[in-house]
Design an enzyme around this catalytic site. Sequence first.
Site, mmCIF file in Angstrom:
data_model
loop_
_atom_site.group_PDB
_atom_site.id
_atom_site.type_symbol
_atom_site.label_atom_id
_atom_site.label_comp_id
_atom_site.label_asym_id
_atom_site.label_seq_id
_atom_site.Cartn_x
_atom_site.Cartn_y
_atom_site.Cartn_z
ATOM 1 N N HIS A 213 0.831 -1.215 0.000
ATOM 2 C CA HIS A 213 0.000 0.000 0.000
ATOM 3 C C HIS A 213 0.869 1.270 0.000
ATOM 4 C CE1 HIS A 213 -3.229 -2.845 0.684
ATOM 5 N NE2 HIS A 213 -2.500 -3.350 1.660
ATOM 6 N N GLU A 228 -2.263 0.296 7.986
ATOM 7 C CA GLU A 228 -1.394 -0.764 7.486
ATOM 8 C C GLU A 228 -0.184 -0.203 6.751
ATOM 9 O OE1 GLU A 228 -1.618 -4.599 4.413
ATOM 10 O OE2 GLU A 228 -3.368 -3.313 4.729
ATOM 11 N N HIS A 281 2.650 -7.062 4.685
ATOM 12 C CA HIS A 281 1.316 -6.486 4.865
ATOM 13 C C HIS A 281 0.855 -6.676 6.298
ATOM 14 C CE1 HIS A 281 0.106 -5.795 0.559
ATOM 15 N NE2 HIS A 281 1.187 -6.563 0.390
ATOM 16 N N GLU A 346 1.500 -11.598 6.160
ATOM 17 C CA GLU A 346 0.509 -10.832 6.928
ATOM 18 C C GLU A 346 0.984 -10.819 8.373
ATOM 19 O OE1 GLU A 346 -1.837 -9.107 5.807
ATOM 20 O OE2 GLU A 346 -2.645 -9.977 3.962
#
Length: 381
Positions: A213, A228, A281, A346
């Site tokens: 992102h 995030e 992430h 993650e």
Amino acid sequence: MKTLSSLRFAMLAAIALSPFGFAQAAIAAPGSVVVPTVPSTGSLSNFPTTSRPSTPSLVVPVYSPSQPARNPVVTTPGQLPPVPTVPPLASPPGVNNPSSSQPFSSGLIYRVVVTNASDMAQQQIKTLVPQAFRTSLNGQSVIQAGVFREQTKAIELQQLLNRNNLQATILPGQASQLPTPSPQVNSPSSQPSTSPLPSVPRTSTVVVIDPGHGGRDPGAVGIGGIRESDVVLDISRQVVSLLKQQGVEAVLTRSRDEEIDLAPRVQFAERANADVFVSIHANSFDASRTDVNGIETYYYSGGSGQSLARLVQNSLVQELGARDRGVKAANFYVIRYTSMPAILVETGFVTGSEDAARLASASGRSRIARAIARGILEYIR
């Protein structure tokens, strides 16, 4: 002649006094009609009668058009038909029974997402909603089209997307009313591991670290407003620093808060002739489910990243004492279209009470970075 006159008088008197009451027509008030009464005898016993049998007829007023008609009076309310009620609007998919017209200023938010996260879908969505971005939700890549405080606004956007054959879903959740995470993580070890990182021979190995992102795409937003894109950038910078300390050439796809599409990230790794690609992430789930926590690592089933994924996943679980959600195959763009071993990590749920506390703290992010670096070094040595 007198006899004939007397006889006529007697006949008129008899008629006037007869039960038919024709004489009443002469004394009835102007504008009225005469309703004759009928004795309740014989086969007509069910015919309505007057309450005063001695009265030969009833005089009923006739209302002229200039007189307003009286409303009927109902003396038994129980005989009234029920008042019709308007049924409430059916909740759209994904919405859990809130009122559609009530603004929610107490922290209830509505996320509008599209589960089709392909590049074509993203381009189509951005023509309708320029601020839409791709993100990860419970391990699944989705496109977030908007976040609203009012359900009606979310429904409007959902309907717009659905009319364009983009199946949108509304995900409600609490934002400001979420419990404040404790700074202490419920894990066997709350301090970073003091064991040294694995040493590797000086080689030309290139590792590309990809912070997910960035810029207009904050990714998942969790407890306390942690984003995030912010936490993974900090973790990624530390991973690169740790790898360089061990003699590994490591580079970032982005080093600041900027938005980069998925294809340029893959192209960057290819141009760098990377030997390893690690995309970092943070996960998210329904904002009301703060009990959902844990680490998971993804690899592309057609690629060569499974062993790398297992090493990084094991290192994170052991270092953090976090919940192990396992190693899984997935088709995320950045791990599917890279030619080198590639994984997507993650690092925890920004919506989970345990993980959010770790991600929000500088020491927690340092531990995550060290664990990822350890797993990478174990893979390349």
